[in-house]
Design an enzyme around this catalytic site. Sequence first.
Site, short mmCIF file in Angstrom:
data_model
loop_
_atom_site.label_atom_id
_atom_site.label_comp_id
_atom_site.label_asym_id
_atom_site.label_seq_id
_atom_site.Cartn_x
_atom_site.Cartn_y
_atom_site.Cartn_z
N CYS A 7 0.84 -1.20 0.00
CA CYS A 7 0.00 0.00 0.00
C CYS A 7 0.88 1.25 0.00
O CYS A 7 1.68 1.44 0.91
CB CYS A 7 -0.91 0.02 1.22
SG CYS A 7 -1.98 1.47 1.19
N ASN A 34 -0.51 -3.92 -7.09
CA ASN A 34 -1.22 -2.87 -6.36
C ASN A 34 -1.06 -1.56 -7.16
O ASN A 34 -0.53 -1.57 -8.27
CB ASN A 34 -0.65 -2.73 -4.94
CG ASN A 34 -1.69 -2.22 -3.95
OD1 ASN A 34 -2.46 -1.31 -4.26
ND2 ASN A 34 -1.71 -2.79 -2.76
N GLY A 46 -6.24 -2.20 -14.00
CA GLY A 46 -6.82 -1.65 -15.21
C GLY A 46 -7.67 -2.60 -16.03
O GLY A 46 -7.93 -2.33 -17.20
C1 LIG Z 1 -10.40 3.00 -3.66
C2 LIG Z 1 -9.38 1.90 -3.65
C3 LIG Z 1 -9.09 1.24 -2.45
C4 LIG Z 1 -8.14 0.21 -2.42
N1 LIG Z 1 -7.90 -0.45 -1.23
C5 LIG Z 1 -7.04 -1.51 -1.22
C6 LIG Z 1 -6.83 -2.29 -0.02
O1 LIG Z 1 -7.46 -2.04 1.03
N2 LIG Z 1 -5.93 -3.30 -0.06
C7 LIG Z 1 -5.25 -3.63 -1.22
O2 LIG Z 1 -4.45 -4.56 -1.22
N3 LIG Z 1 -5.45 -2.93 -2.37
C8 LIG Z 1 -6.31 -1.89 -2.39
N4 LIG Z 1 -6.52 -1.21 -3.56
C9 LIG Z 1 -5.79 -1.60 -4.79
C10 LIG Z 1 -6.65 -2.51 -5.69
O3 LIG Z 1 -7.02 -3.69 -5.04
C11 LIG Z 1 -5.89 -2.85 -6.99
O4 LIG Z 1 -4.68 -3.50 -6.67
C12 LIG Z 1 -5.56 -1.61 -7.83
O5 LIG Z 1 -6.60 -0.65 -7.77
C13 LIG Z 1 -5.31 -1.95 -9.30
O6 LIG Z 1 -6.43 -2.55 -9.90
P1 LIG Z 1 -7.53 -1.70 -10.76
O7 LIG Z 1 -6.76 -0.85 -11.72
O8 LIG Z 1 -8.39 -2.74 -11.40
O9 LIG Z 1 -8.28 -0.89 -9.75
C14 LIG Z 1 -7.46 -0.16 -3.61
C15 LIG Z 1 -7.76 0.51 -4.81
C16 LIG Z 1 -8.71 1.52 -4.85
C17 LIG Z 1 -9.01 2.21 -6.17
#
Ligand SMILES: Cc1cc2nc3c(=O)[nH]c(=O)nc-3n(C[C@H](O)[C@H](O)[C@H](O)COP(=O)(O)O)c2cc1C
Length: 325
Positions: free
Chosen positions: A153, A215, A267
């Site tokens: 994170c 992440n 994405g």
């Molecule tokens: C609003 C938000 C909150 C997130 N909270 C977490 C979390 O609590 N733990 C975690 O491992 N990743 C968290 N992520 C990361 C997502 O799980 C993911 O790894 C990242 O957004 C990339 O995928 P995406 O482009 O499909 O969103 C968060 C992402 C977003 C947008």
Amino acid sequence: MSEKEHKGTPDSGLDLSVHIGQLVMPNPVGVASGTFGYGEDYDELVHTDALGALYTKAVTLEARRGNPAPRLVETPMGLINSIGLANPGVDQFLQEKLPLLRRHRCAVIVNVAGSTEDDYAAVIERIESHLAAEVLGPEERRGVDGYEINVSCPNVHRGGMSFGIDPVLIERLTRSLKNHTGRPLILKLSPNVTDIAEIARAAEAGGADAISCINTVVGMSIDTEKLRPAIGRGTGGLSGPAIRPIGVAATYRVSRAVHIPVIGLGGIARADDAIQYLLAGAQAVQIGTALFSNPRAPHEVLDGIVGWMRRHSVRAVRDIRLMLQ
Ligand SMILES: Cc1cc2nc3c(=O)[nH]c(=O)nc-3n(C[C@H](O)[C@H](O)[C@H](O)COP(=O)(O)O)c2cc1C
């Protein structure tokens, strides 16, 4: 069907199953941590029984209020977030969220975050002793099928990323957490490192059952009228279509560096995005930011994968990764 398998995937005649340690996910499409809460808000919109897995919002030892607002800003190709792992803490999670998670028949993976090795271990220990003390009927699900360890994170001062950039710490943390649970451990890695393959190898050496990759990517947006960063903490984590090529490249490199399954994310909004990850070497995928604009994205992605497999005469989803020329 074994105890760990779940029903709900449409009968496609294809083998969509994903094996992670002892766990069998019914299909490769999951919803990403932090974008689906604990499953409670999407009840009307997403048919969770048709998901492969639900990855929960992060759970920490103590409750966290998260970072100062604003915590989300849109960018041309995605979102920057700085939520700061806001969550009710493990005790409240067990009292309030776990009973809700039990209603879902897909695999439930609890995302765990912490500032120290002991923090991560304490979260898992509390969940395990809670589960061990319960008496459940034969039809009741435990509600926790595995853990996704968030060592990536970018939005907290201590912990998270400081593990995610150091292979020695990653190997030690993974080994130590394996002593606290027999359930699969999935290490979720950060793209904000020089060599993500080295970090993945360290997780595998420590006994990880799978790698989630990736992440968010550190990003910043500035309000040029207010002369301030657009989000409260300054920088945040970029997600959405902008990071897809970074995620696909990371998946490609990591899946060639380890023997354990890789779960690709970053994405994904459409089936073609997910298939890129599967061809790059992933055995499963997760959908995050796309859910905010299209809660049906996981179903559309799964249908699209099935259609693609038929067109390309592939019987098992795990074989897609062998097809890249
Ligand atoms: C609003 C938000 C909150 C997130 N909270 C977490 C979390 O609590 N733990 C975690 O491992 N990743 C968290 N992520 C990361 C997502 O799980 C993911 O790894 C990242 O957004 C990339 O995928 P995406 O482009 O499909 O969103 C968060 C992402 C977003 C947008």
